[in-house]
Design a protein around this motif. Structure first.
Motif, PDB file in Angstrom:
ATOM      1  N   ARG A  60       0.852  -1.192   0.000  1.00 47.27           N
ATOM      2  CA  ARG A  60       0.000   0.000   0.000  1.00 47.27           C
ATOM      3  C   ARG A  60       0.890   1.244   0.000  1.00 47.27           C
ATOM      4  O   ARG A  60       1.951   1.244   0.607  1.00 47.27           O
ATOM      5  N   ARG A  63      -1.965   8.483  -6.435  1.00 45.30           N
ATOM      6  CA  ARG A  63      -2.487   8.574  -7.798  1.00 45.30           C
ATOM      7  C   ARG A  63      -2.358   9.993  -8.351  1.00 45.30           C
ATOM      8  O   ARG A  63      -1.957  10.184  -9.492  1.00 45.30           O
ATOM      9  N   GLU A  73     -12.104  14.243  -3.238  1.00 45.68           N
ATOM     10  CA  GLU A  73     -11.780  12.827  -3.414  1.00 45.68           C
ATOM     11  C   GLU A  73     -11.043  12.249  -2.212  1.00 45.68           C
ATOM     12  O   GLU A  73     -11.274  11.105  -1.827  1.00 45.68           O
ATOM     13  N   VAL A  74     -10.158  13.026  -1.601  1.00 42.02           N
ATOM     14  CA  VAL A  74      -9.364  12.518  -0.485  1.00 42.02           C
ATOM     15  C   VAL A  74     -10.242  12.270   0.747  1.00 42.02           C
ATOM     16  O   VAL A  74      -9.922  11.430   1.582  1.00 42.02           O
ATOM     17  N   GLU A  75     -11.371  12.972   0.848  1.00 39.64           N
ATOM     18  CA  GLU A  75     -12.275  12.778   1.980  1.00 39.64           C
ATOM     19  C   GLU A  75     -13.137  11.531   1.834  1.00 39.64           C
ATOM     20  O   GLU A  75     -13.609  10.988   2.828  1.00 39.64           O
ATOM     21  N   THR A  76     -13.344  11.058   0.613  1.00 44.46           N
ATOM     22  CA  THR A  76     -14.235   9.921   0.392  1.00 44.46           C
ATOM     23  C   THR A  76     -13.505   8.611   0.141  1.00 44.46           C
ATOM     24  O   THR A  76     -14.138   7.562   0.123  1.00 44.46           O
ATOM     25  N   SER A  77     -12.200   8.647  -0.070  1.00 44.09           N
ATOM     26  CA  SER A  77     -11.425   7.434  -0.373  1.00 44.09           C
ATOM     27  C   SER A  77     -10.230   7.325   0.559  1.00 44.09           C
ATOM     28  O   SER A  77     -10.037   8.158   1.433  1.00 44.09           O
ATOM     29  N   ASP A  78      -9.402   6.309   0.322  1.00 50.46           N
ATOM     30  CA  ASP A  78      -8.164   6.131   1.082  1.00 50.46           C
ATOM     31  C   ASP A  78      -7.203   7.273   0.741  1.00 50.46           C
ATOM     32  O   ASP A  78      -6.764   7.381  -0.405  1.00 50.46           O
ATOM     33  N   LEU A  99      -3.781   6.388  -1.028  1.00 49.63           N
ATOM     34  CA  LEU A  99      -3.944   5.932  -2.404  1.00 49.63           C
ATOM     35  C   LEU A  99      -4.297   7.085  -3.334  1.00 49.63           C
ATOM     36  O   LEU A  99      -3.772   7.185  -4.445  1.00 49.63           O
ATOM     37  N   VAL A 100      -5.147   7.982  -2.869  1.00 48.78           N
ATOM     38  CA  VAL A 100      -5.532   9.150  -3.676  1.00 48.78           C
ATOM     39  C   VAL A 100      -4.313  10.029  -3.934  1.00 48.78           C
ATOM     40  O   VAL A 100      -4.068  10.462  -5.067  1.00 48.78           O
TER      41      VAL A 100
END
Length: 73
Positions: A3, A52, A40-45, A48-49
């Motif tokens: 990860r 990317r 996006e960073v608030e809703t995903s890992d 990983l965001v």
């Protein structure tokens, strides 16, 4: 594949977001791109965001590329 880790981000005045990797600057986002990143960073890992968005993530071909004759030294 491990990860992603070591990423952090700072939100600055004016809507600028600076992403670092192990304390070194990786990228700076401004305006709509910064807003999109924050959403996006608030809703995903987050790790990983950030990996990317900076382009600093494994693609799966590192071992193959390392063994290529052109890259042996």
């Amino acid at each position: 594949m491990p990860r992603p880790h070591g990423f952090a981000y700072e939100q600055h005045a004016g809507g600028t977001v600076r992403i670092t990797h192990h304390g070194c600057p990786a990228t700076t986002l401004n305006g709509p791109r910064a807003e999109q990143f924050l959403a996006e960073v608030e809703t995903s890992d987050p790790q990983l965001v950030m990996a990317r968005w900076t382009g600093n993530y494994k693609r799966g071909n590192e071992r193959t590329a390392r063994d290529h004759p052109r890259n042996r030294r």
